[in-house]
Design a protein around this motif. Structure first.
Motif, PDB file in Angstrom:
ATOM      1  N   LEU A 258       6.886  10.468   7.721  1.00 25.37           N
ATOM      2  CA  LEU A 258       6.303  10.594   6.770  1.00 25.37           C
ATOM      3  C   LEU A 258       6.954  11.096   5.530  1.00 25.37           C
ATOM      4  CD1 LEU A 258       3.206  12.322   8.312  1.00 25.37           C
ATOM      5  CD2 LEU A 258       3.444   9.898   7.651  1.00 25.37           C
TER       6      LEU A 258
ATOM      7  N   GLU B 167       3.106  12.760   2.160  1.00 24.48           N
ATOM      8  CA  GLU B 167       2.247  12.112   3.157  1.00 24.48           C
ATOM      9  C   GLU B 167       2.312  13.270   4.310  1.00 24.48           C
ATOM     10  OE1 GLU B 167       3.768   7.258   3.121  1.00 24.48           O
ATOM     11  OE2 GLU B 167       4.762   8.654   4.237  1.00 24.48           O
TER      12      GLU B 167
ATOM     13  N   THR C 223      -4.890   6.059  -0.447  1.00 20.93           N
ATOM     14  CA  THR C 223      -3.873   5.251  -0.206  1.00 20.93           C
ATOM     15  C   THR C 223      -2.710   6.072   0.759  1.00 20.93           C
ATOM     16  OG1 THR C 223      -3.716   4.195  -2.359  1.00 20.93           O
ATOM     17  CG2 THR C 223      -1.653   4.179  -1.324  1.00 20.93           C
ATOM     18  N   HIS C 224      -2.600   7.364   0.289  1.00 20.76           N
ATOM     19  CA  HIS C 224      -1.638   8.119   1.002  1.00 20.76           C
ATOM     20  C   HIS C 224      -2.285   8.286   2.607  1.00 20.76           C
ATOM     21  CE1 HIS C 224       1.236   9.139  -1.605  1.00 20.76           C
ATOM     22  NE2 HIS C 224       0.469   9.931  -2.268  1.00 20.76           N
TER      23      HIS C 224
ATOM     24  N   ARG D  15      -1.632   5.282   4.478  1.00 20.26           N
ATOM     25  CA  ARG D  15      -0.123   5.205   4.946  1.00 20.26           C
ATOM     26  C   ARG D  15       0.140   6.179   6.195  1.00 20.26           C
ATOM     27  NH1 ARG D  15       2.216   4.889  -1.067  1.00 20.26           N
ATOM     28  NH2 ARG D  15       1.829   2.633  -1.424  1.00 20.26           N
TER      29      ARG D  15
ATOM     30  N   ALA E 109      -1.422   4.652   9.324  1.00 24.69           N
ATOM     31  CA  ALA E 109      -0.497   3.626   9.932  1.00 24.69           C
ATOM     32  C   ALA E 109       0.868   3.970  10.571  1.00 24.69           C
ATOM     33  CB  ALA E 109      -0.077   2.673   8.632  1.00 24.69           C
ATOM     34  N   LYS E 110       1.542   4.884   9.919  1.00 30.34           N
ATOM     35  CA  LYS E 110       2.646   5.394  10.332  1.00 30.34           C
ATOM     36  C   LYS E 110       2.737   6.197  11.761  1.00 30.34           C
ATOM     37  CE  LYS E 110       5.228   5.674   5.945  1.00 30.34           C
ATOM     38  NZ  LYS E 110       5.954   6.479   5.064  1.00 30.34           N
TER      39      LYS E 110
END
Length: 232
Positions: A163, A167, A196-197, A200, A203-204
């Motif tokens: 991250l 993030e 959006t963050h 992400r 997902a990460k």
């Protein structure tokens, strides 16, 4: 015109299904596309009608809601499951969360709570009553790691290592139960940027949604929720 939220109702009591249908179909943005009386039928209906959200009872004869939730989220990752339970400290409901449900709702919830929960789950948020947040986290934390770990949790590496600094800020805010608007206010960002963050981060971390991010944060020892927080 925005497409309506497609909902599948799963409960072994027909009167409960009728009641939920009446409430949901009174909303202009929600459509009930199917019903099922047990877990096996729920799995089949999910494949047949491809709902956006499944309202899933957990205590059913035959295939219960835990097994049905696991099968549905494995086969159809885009479908969100909102568990229905009579008790706020329900082992079945906790099991469904571990199986991939995006939260749970008490059957005696108010009309507006039901509708709001369906909309929240559909947009990718998680739904968990404030009074159960601590109970759920304590319950998950007490389990052996293999019983509740996702692929990322099972790794020897820090799943949050990839991250970015921003993030990580968002991850911490999620762990504290903040919604997108509150994260935007705290970090001086627009809600679209926060969205959006959040995408992400999930997902990460390889977690399904916000509730599983909160559980992961708790297991990692990251500052998370307290007794008054909420995940939604």
């Amino acid at each position: 015109m925005t497409a309506r939220i497609r909902v599948l109702l799963v409960d072994d009591q027909s009167l409960i299904r009728i009641g939920f249908r009446l409430v949901l179909e009174a909303e202009p943005d929600i459509e009930v596309v199917g019903e099922a009386a047990d877990g096996a039928d729920a799995i089949a209906q999910a494949t047949a009608v491809q709902p956006d959200v499944v309202l899933m009872d957990v205590r059913m004869p035959g295939v219960d809601g835990i097994a049905a939730t696991d099968a549905i989220v494995q086969r159809h990752p885009g479908i969100r499951v909102l568990v229905l339970t009579t008790f706020d400290l329900d082992e079945y409901a906790f099991g469904a969360i571990r199986a991939g449900a995006s939260g749970f709702l008490l059957k005696d919830a108010e009309r507006h709570e039901l509708v709001s929960a369906v909309r929240a789950v559909h947009r990718g948020d998680a739904v968990l009553a404030p009074r159960v947040t601590r109970a759920l986290l304590d319950h998950v934390a007490s389990l052996p790691a293999a019983a509740s770990a996702s692929a990322s949790e099972a790794s020897d590496d820090d799943p949050a290592a990839d991250l970015t600094e921003r993030e990580r800020d968002v991850f911490l805010a999620i762990a504290q139960g903040l919604n997108n608007a509150e994260i935007a206010e705290r970090l001086f960002l627009s809600e679209s940027t926060v969205k959006t963050h959040v995408g992400r981060v999930l997902a990460k971390l390889q977690v399904r949604d916000r509730i599983h991010a909160v559980i992961l944060a708790h297991r990692l020892g990251i500052a998370g929720t307290d007794d008054g927080s909420r995940v939604r």
